[in-house]
Design a protein around this motif. Sequence first.
Motif, mmCIF file in Angstrom:
data_model
loop_
_atom_site.group_PDB
_atom_site.id
_atom_site.type_symbol
_atom_site.label_atom_id
_atom_site.label_comp_id
_atom_site.label_asym_id
_atom_site.label_seq_id
_atom_site.Cartn_x
_atom_site.Cartn_y
_atom_site.Cartn_z
ATOM 1 N N CYS A 129 -11.860 4.674 0.847
ATOM 2 C CA CYS A 129 -12.370 5.720 1.725
ATOM 3 C C CYS A 129 -11.347 5.994 2.812
ATOM 4 O O CYS A 129 -10.931 5.070 3.513
ATOM 5 N N MET B 108 -14.591 6.508 7.144
ATOM 6 C CA MET B 108 -15.955 6.009 6.998
ATOM 7 C C MET B 108 -16.685 6.221 8.304
ATOM 8 O O MET B 108 -16.063 6.298 9.380
ATOM 9 N N ASN C 255 -14.146 -0.861 1.274
ATOM 10 C CA ASN C 255 -15.011 0.277 1.601
ATOM 11 C C ASN C 255 -16.290 -0.245 2.235
ATOM 12 O O ASN C 255 -17.388 -0.116 1.684
ATOM 13 N N CYS D 123 -18.691 8.075 3.512
ATOM 14 C CA CYS D 123 -17.309 7.812 3.085
ATOM 15 C C CYS D 123 -16.690 9.131 2.670
ATOM 16 O O CYS D 123 -17.317 9.909 1.938
ATOM 17 N N GLN D 124 -15.494 9.383 3.127
ATOM 18 C CA GLN D 124 -14.741 10.543 2.653
ATOM 19 C C GLN D 124 -13.447 10.052 2.021
ATOM 20 O O GLN D 124 -12.663 9.340 2.657
ATOM 21 N N SER D 125 -13.253 10.459 0.771
ATOM 22 C CA SER D 125 -12.049 10.029 0.068
ATOM 23 C C SER D 125 -10.846 10.845 0.516
ATOM 24 O O SER D 125 -10.978 11.846 1.231
ATOM 25 N N ASP E 6 -17.075 13.782 -0.230
ATOM 26 C CA ASP E 6 -18.001 13.054 0.634
ATOM 27 C C ASP E 6 -19.015 12.264 -0.193
ATOM 28 O O ASP E 6 -19.568 12.771 -1.173
#
Length: 114
Positions: free
Chosen positions: A30, A33, A74, A95-97, A102
């Motif tokens: 992530c 976060m 993560n 969490c955003q990768s 999202d």
Amino acid sequence: VQLQASGGGLVQAGGSLRLSCAGSGTIFSCNVMGWYRQVPGMQRELVATISGAGTNYADSVKGRFTISRDNGKNAVSLQMNNLKPEDTAVYYCHCQSRLKVDYWGQGTQVTVSS
């Protein structure tokens, strides 16, 4: 990725709770976060985020909440101190990768009694 949040509950005003969130089912990391919260009938609002650039907090929780992250995992936690009745909400882990996708956890209820 699946995010599993835990740690919510009922607490009196002035008390503390610690929320935890762990991600599973993915090999990517992530990029960002964080924690958001939502009250019925209201929009989901940012509480705190953490990334390589640092941390960010909503004005309403500054000085009371602390976000932290397990290095290389993560997983993110939110230490909430001096809780107020207005902190009552469902709290969601986020969490955003790196690809800006999202992911959300299932939510955990925090109730602060006056």
